[in-house]
Write an enzyme that holds these catalytic residues in place. Structure first.
Site, PDB file in Angstrom:
ATOM      1  N   ALA A 248       0.849  -1.189   0.000  1.00 29.57           N
ATOM      2  CA  ALA A 248       0.000   0.000   0.000  1.00 29.57           C
ATOM      3  C   ALA A 248       0.886   1.242   0.000  1.00 29.57           C
ATOM      4  O   ALA A 248       1.841   1.334   0.766  1.00 29.57           O
ATOM      5  CB  ALA A 248      -0.908   0.010   1.223  1.00 29.57           C
ATOM      6  N   LYS A 249       0.549   2.181  -0.862  1.00 30.24           N
ATOM      7  CA  LYS A 249       1.280   3.454  -0.898  1.00 30.24           C
ATOM      8  C   LYS A 249       0.558   4.399   0.057  1.00 30.24           C
ATOM      9  O   LYS A 249      -0.335   5.168  -0.333  1.00 30.24           O
ATOM     10  CB  LYS A 249       1.319   4.008  -2.327  1.00 30.24           C
ATOM     11  N   VAL A 250       0.940   4.315   1.316  1.00 33.42           N
ATOM     12  CA  VAL A 250       0.222   5.003   2.382  1.00 33.42           C
ATOM     13  C   VAL A 250       1.134   6.056   3.015  1.00 33.42           C
ATOM     14  O   VAL A 250       2.342   5.850   3.153  1.00 33.42           O
ATOM     15  CB  VAL A 250      -0.289   3.980   3.424  1.00 33.42           C
TER      16      VAL A 250
ATOM     17  N   TYR B  73       5.753   6.687   4.856  1.00 34.80           N
ATOM     18  CA  TYR B  73       6.785   7.637   4.453  1.00 34.80           C
ATOM     19  C   TYR B  73       7.428   8.357   5.639  1.00 34.80           C
ATOM     20  O   TYR B  73       8.350   9.149   5.444  1.00 34.80           O
ATOM     21  CB  TYR B  73       6.215   8.603   3.414  1.00 34.80           C
TER      22      TYR B  73
END
Length: 306
Positions: free
Chosen positions: A158-160, A164
């Site tokens: 998941a690019k959550v 980051y």
């Protein structure tokens, strides 16, 4: 350096002025990092502006929201159309595109379900992520002291936004020590990825890249590089990569929507290969930019014209 601004931002289905795109300070996303997002580029071509792999990026956005039980109140087609319209409204020929879905103002508790799901699309002019000369001359990087997340802690697929925070630690450490970027290892000690890029290595004419088991985000530019390399006849293998393999590689390069295809010429002050951009890296760059800039046939149907 101030961030470039455009005129309008798409906010929950309506265009608002850049400076008016605001949220409440008690929005769930501010306190718990409950956002998923994408980053993709629109390129200037002779046929007009064109988004690179728009549908694939939107598909991944929806995959990320599914993992985090967030229901986007727009269909995928509606969101794709909104991205294209946002570029048109801002009259941009080339830009970076940031769709973000987040939990807004509702209840301030760990449980995010009572909070509304909000959707924003912003576009702006953005140059080369690692510097204007990086594509040709390459960058010097270091291995980070921070590992990527273990697969049973937070989902790497998941690019959550919350992921980051880990990326920020990797990036800040590298910059503080005078490097352009950091490379993280996974929890098993194998190469994972950069703070916001996938990584490849070339050895004896063969190409290697970490598999999804090494806590990487399965990048869309990564997939594009794999596709182009195989079409050129190169052997490409996804497997665990020991750290020291990069030191003795012939070539190493990053891929990513922001970084595109960027050579790495030194790691931990160890020169990689000849210390300059390698032949295979350059071939992949040339093939990639020929497609995204509309100078050759788009046989993979990667471009969506605005």
């Amino acid at each position: 350096m101030p961030m470039p601004q455009s005129d309008k931002i798409w906010f929950n289905g309506k265009f608002v002025n850049w400076d008016d795109a605001k949220i409440h300070v008690l929005s769930h996303v501010v306190h718990y990092g409950s956002s998923v997002f994408e980053g993709l580029r629109c390129y200037h071509t002779a046929q007009g502006p064109a988004c690179f792999r728009l549908r694939d990026h939107v598909n991944r956005l929806y995959d990320s929201t599914k993992i985090y039980r967030m229901e986007i109140p727009f269909s995928q087609v509606e969101l794709e159309d909104a991205i294209l319209e946002t570029i048109r409204v801002n009259n941009l020929q080339a830009c970076y595109i940031r769709p973000v879905v987040f939990r807004g103002f509702g209840e301030l508790a760990v449980n995010p379900m009572p909070c509304p799901v909000e959707v924003v699309i912003a576009v702006w002019e953005w140059g080369k992520y690692l510097g204007p000369e990086a594509l040709e001359k390459g960058v010097s990087v270091r291995f980070a002291s921070w590992n990527r997340l273990a697969p049973n802690t937070m989902p790497s697929l998941a690019k959550v936004g919350a992921n980051y925070m880990n990326a920020q630690l990797i990036k800040m450490e590298a910059i503080a020590d005078g490097y352009a970027e950091g490379i993280a290892l996974d929890t098993q000690g194998y190469v994972s990825e950069g703070s916001g890029e996938n990584i490849f290595m070339v050895k004896n004419g063969q190409i290697y890249t970490p598999s999804t088991g090494s806590s990487i985000l399965p990048g869309i530019t990564r997939h594009s590089a794999l596709t182009l390399a195989r079409a050129m006849g190169y052997s490409v293998t996804t497997r665990p990569i020991p750290r020291e393999s990069l030191y003795i590689a012939d070539e190493v390069f990053f891929t990513g929507s922001a970084a595109e295809i960027t050579p790495i010429t030194a790691i931990d002050q160890i020169e990689i290969g000849s210390g300059s951009r390698g032949k295979i890296t350059q071939q992949l760059q040339e093939a990639f930019f020929a497609i995204v800039e509309g100078r050759t046939e788009d046989k993979y149907e990667w471009l969506t014209y605005v």
